[in-house]
Scaffold this active site. Structure first.
Site, PDB file in Angstrom:
ATOM      1  N   GLY A 147       0.832  -1.196   0.000  1.00 25.20           N
ATOM      2  CA  GLY A 147       0.000   0.000   0.000  1.00 25.20           C
ATOM      3  C   GLY A 147       0.867   1.247   0.000  1.00 25.20           C
ATOM      4  N   CYS A 148       0.307   2.345  -0.446  1.00 22.48           N
ATOM      5  CA  CYS A 148       1.107   3.567  -0.569  1.00 22.48           C
ATOM      6  C   CYS A 148       1.561   4.075   0.797  1.00 22.48           C
ATOM      7  CB  CYS A 148       0.345   4.631  -1.342  1.00 22.48           C
ATOM      8  SG  CYS A 148      -1.335   4.943  -0.760  1.00 22.48           S
ATOM      9  N   TYR A 149       0.635   4.132   1.755  1.00 15.95           N
ATOM     10  CA  TYR A 149       1.049   4.561   3.101  1.00 15.95           C
ATOM     11  C   TYR A 149       2.075   3.606   3.709  1.00 15.95           C
ATOM     12  CZ  TYR A 149      -2.766   8.064   3.560  1.00 15.95           C
ATOM     13  OH  TYR A 149      -3.609   9.150   3.432  1.00 15.95           O
ATOM     14  N   SER A 152       5.551   4.237   2.482  1.00 20.27           N
ATOM     15  CA  SER A 152       6.219   5.411   3.054  1.00 20.27           C
ATOM     16  C   SER A 152       6.645   5.155   4.498  1.00 20.27           C
ATOM     17  CB  SER A 152       5.304   6.632   2.959  1.00 20.27           C
ATOM     18  OG  SER A 152       4.156   6.492   3.778  1.00 20.27           O
TER      19      SER A 152
END
Lengths: 344, 344, 344, 344
Positions: A147-149, A152
């Site tokens: 997932g993008c979060y 990060s």
């Protein structure tokens, strides 16, 4: 050189569009079938007008027949759909890449709590920067794109947890651009609502990316890590800026923290530890497969504070996916992926 | 009715402009002198083109002579300057309102560490919502307007600390619009840099608003509270969205948390506890002297999470200042202050 | 393959940064000296944080010595400075590319009226799409890069004037992103002023790009063309959207207009005539060396209306410059230039 | 003082929300029924979270029964619906205000071409600044609120046509914020699509506001005026900036043009002719019932160029509507209407 042929399922969405944009720049991958559900039959130009090279290509139905015969299949579909399509594709040597959530979580209970429905199990996790993960991906035929979060947050904190520098009680607050919510037609995603406003959503431990962050950081730390995660919607199309903080372990010094991050990241092609005193901005990574990272020790509060910027569509989804595919295909990891942002 | 007459020092800046905008709507205050430094001699319209009612008014020098003879003097000046101007104004019955930082911090050591220079001492703190503060302001002739971030964070967390519901180890991550940085001509504040990008700054316990947050929350909690604070610049002109979190005290339930907030805020004219499940957006408070607040218990992580939205220029500066002045002048607290935002 | 070596004068500005970004993707050009004036001595990363590949490169002084010995020199300097630097470089086989205004206008009177100071004369004009211009550029050693607005307007209207389809009385209204104004520290370019607002400037025939548009269109039309030009600043970092209209010549039909545009543009690699009914958005061209164009006949008003989108920094400046350099170096015109935008 | 009671049909939309926001500040009008179609039964706070004063009010069905018994009824409904509701309300002394298009166009052929369906005829046109119109509105019981674009263009050009200073061949290019398109869930209105991009739409004489502009300007000019109109969508929530140009009549001087505008506008409470050299920005009028106007003579091109900024929701819709209602009710025209913008 023989180009390898890739299909994109979900080509009319934001993740699918970004995959197409990046693949058009890739020297050894060429785009084959472009598929979607309700958009099937229309030209790609009607959905992705920024890609004139593909404007006339007609979107096909997402079926096993259409996707068959490619070397790589990217599934950029809503959660719950990738597993079904993957099952239809059957056993094969094709590299199948799930850009959705279906194959990320190892814990069926976490899947049930946060997503519901049948648990599809896990595929090799497409985050090459995680210790040991690069080698796993070199032989993978199935890849679960993070997932993008979680991309990060994991990049921001894994050096701290790998080095035993932080306590497993993490607080993350992250701002995302609106493309992170996809192309869904919801009132709160209208430009009139979004522009000039930052808003919170999914607060209090309910965001679906929470167990994925915990899974990643716990694996690195060797102990269970909890994450209190608050996402925010910011008035920009792309980008994530995540502030990630955890209590420092006793005796940690700023110099030791810096050194740990430098060592952990010094060979990473896509993660930049910024010069001391410089803090990330999402514009640094706009359209690039990069992460811009900074870390400090808040001595007043006794906490490690790491801040990271990525482009949610590039390093956070499509670029990260291609990076893993490069490994799986035996290509250079950086091949075809932009490392410079589009700014200002 | 006899209007009371107010002066604004720093009328060409963003805080000064917002004071003027709000005062033009106030039924019992009228604008007298408008002063500034380098802008003196030019018409206000050259600096505040959104205020046609005052466009032809000439800005005067900021001197004690010009400011004398008003019932209220607002000082919207860079830190370090208000104390000097206030000293020149001498003892008087005039209500002097420092919108800057000079009179906020009680601890000379904190002043020295975060601001430097001579410590001017404290004035009554202009946050009527703080327990007990409303009565103090009713007789105040000097008012220290809180910083914009401390306004948001204090409002978000005082019910938790007043009720003994949170441990004194706070993490705050807050996004602000660019007007929070003032009209300074810095490259990172150019539109080209700001639009499409969220960036972090002042990370790691170095932001000047940190000790002010700690001072407020410690007073409510009765024990020292530490705040790990990370500010972010978001692509919008106005607004603060602050996520404020602290460990929940053992045994806290979601119902008890909600009830404590409802009780603490039920009579507040400017702070809205949103319906359960609704999370704040800064657009809710655009141009209004209001705060939109939500709180939840993250049971997974064991933390109280409060999120609050304000307009940094209105409730965060100029509106909050007028709210306190209303009290000091014996006027209704809400008089002349907008409670509805401008949206979409 | 031997890479050709290029220098960028003005590397700390927006045009210089875009040149660097694009050149990093170019397979046959490599970046040599990076120079600037006040920024000399600092690392490029301090000014162009989106270009991590060049972050550690130290900016040098813009002198003839530093610029000497490159195959190509790009001058991305304020108007009036390129001519001086070019003179110092002397006669040589180096391709010198003026991204500023110094060598665009043939008419000394127009130069005197709109810019003032000594008139440097003209260099071959770097707009390959202009009829006949491509061949001129193939042998050019000096190139005058068009202004960003004139690029957009000339591309939008040359097919109409080449075909005798419009009267020479043009009205243009164009919105630009703020990077078009450069990195100058002016209050009206602050993010707080720009976001949420569209403003007009340089209205009434005073904008410096006006005579350049007239020069281009007059050459194509064979008669003097006047342009009434109104520029606007829009809340975005990049992009120009120009609406260009002129009275239709008597008897013109919509079909004939469409056909003329199709014929004029069918072989252009970077200019897309959109499908009928689709209108341009600047996002279609974000970061790409492309133009998205649509044209219609307003039968009610008897006017040709062409609307065009470009990225002011890419096709409007740096990308257009490299396109011309490709021609001058005998390389494929499209080499290394992105044709797909970054969206959403 | 007895408050007059007003109903708002269409209260969940953007125009309805702006009516509510302004009416909450009006000293002699109080809000009665709030109605809508699909939103009926839900609290207003779910749709207009910026209006906490009305958050708990339940939206009712839009029926004649619910709307009956108010002194004023605002119809903020899609075109085609206002006429039907008005017919149901029947003859009465209630002031009925159509914020939609149903009662604007006098020419049935224009209605048929641009809207289709039955032509409802015209009501008194709610633009008090039009010569002679103020007196008509003082006795009106039915008011047709102008379209947002026609408001801006008519205000910008009526002094030129009233004075015979311009030829009847108008070109208008106008940028609008996204709220001008309403709350419709269309992909092109998503924040991800809108931010960072300006786009054109409805080009070539097909936008529905075109005949309304022509109707207004023709009436002032005394001859048929044609308008070539190009609208653009800009990345902001609110605001219109319109550039309006027409050939100057022979012999017109800049001084005579300026004088004509000064005379025409000198008593207007809501229209500001800016000081010479200052050009409008939409931020000047954000949330205010004002227009900021500038005009010049482009001597090079022989054209009058007027540029105007308004807030499309305030002066362009809801504020303009209340201004007309003030006249119809015999109240001061300015009563309750903001004349200062919210900026920065």
């Amino acid at each position: 050189m023989i180009m390898q042929r890739v299909a994109i399922a979900g080509a009319s969405g934001y993740a699918g569009g970004e995959l197409a944009r990046l693949l058009l720049m890739h020297p050894e991958l060429e785009i084959g079938a472009l598929t979607a559900a309700s958009s099937a039959g229309s030209p790609l130009g009607a959905h992705q007008p920024h890609l004139p090279q593909l404007a006339g290509r007609i979107i096909q139905e997402t079926t096993a027949d259409v996707l068959a015969g490619h070397d790589v299949v990217f599934l950029a579909l809503p959660h719950g759909q990738s597993a079904a399509v993957a099952a239809q594709l059957g056993e094969s040597d094709t590299v199948i890449v799930d850009c959705g959530a279906d194959h990320r979580l190892a814990d069926p209970a976490a899947w049930a709590e946060f997503y519901g429905g049948a648990h599809a199990g896990t595929w090799p996790y497409g985050l090459p920067e995680l210790p040991g993960q690069r080698d796993i991906l070199r032989t993978a035929r199935r890849i679960a794109v993070p997932g993008c979060y979680p991309t990060s947050v994991t990049l921001a904190l894994f050096p701290a947890f790998a080095g035993g520098l932080a306590e497993p009680d993490v607080v993350v607050v992250a701002a995302t651009g609106t493309s992170g919510a996809g192309k869904a037609l919801k009132p709160n995603l209208l430009g009139s609502e979004v522009m000039g406003s930052v808003s919170a959503y999914g607060v209090g431990g309910v965001h679906r990316h929470t167990p994925e962050m915990e899974q990643n950081l716990s694996a690195v730390a060797g102990v269970p890590v909890t994450v209190a995660f608050t996402p925010m919607l910011a008035p920009m199309s792309r980008g994530i800026l995540a502030t990630c903080t955890a209590p420092a372990t006793p005796g940690l010094t700023a110099a030791a923290l810096r050194e740990a991050y430098e060592n952990a990241l010094k060979d990473e092609p896509f993660v930049t530890l910024l010069p001391e005193g410089v803090w990330p901005a999402t514009s640094m990574t706009y359209g690039a497969n990069t992460a811009a990272l900074q870390v400090t020790l808040d001595e007043r509060a006794g906490r490690v504070v790491a801040v990271i910027a990525i482009d949610n569509l590039t390093k956070g989804t499509a670029g990260g996916a291609i990076q893993s595919v490069n490994l799986a295909l035996g290509l250079p990891e950086e091949l075809g992926l932009p490392t410079n942002g589009v700014a200002p």
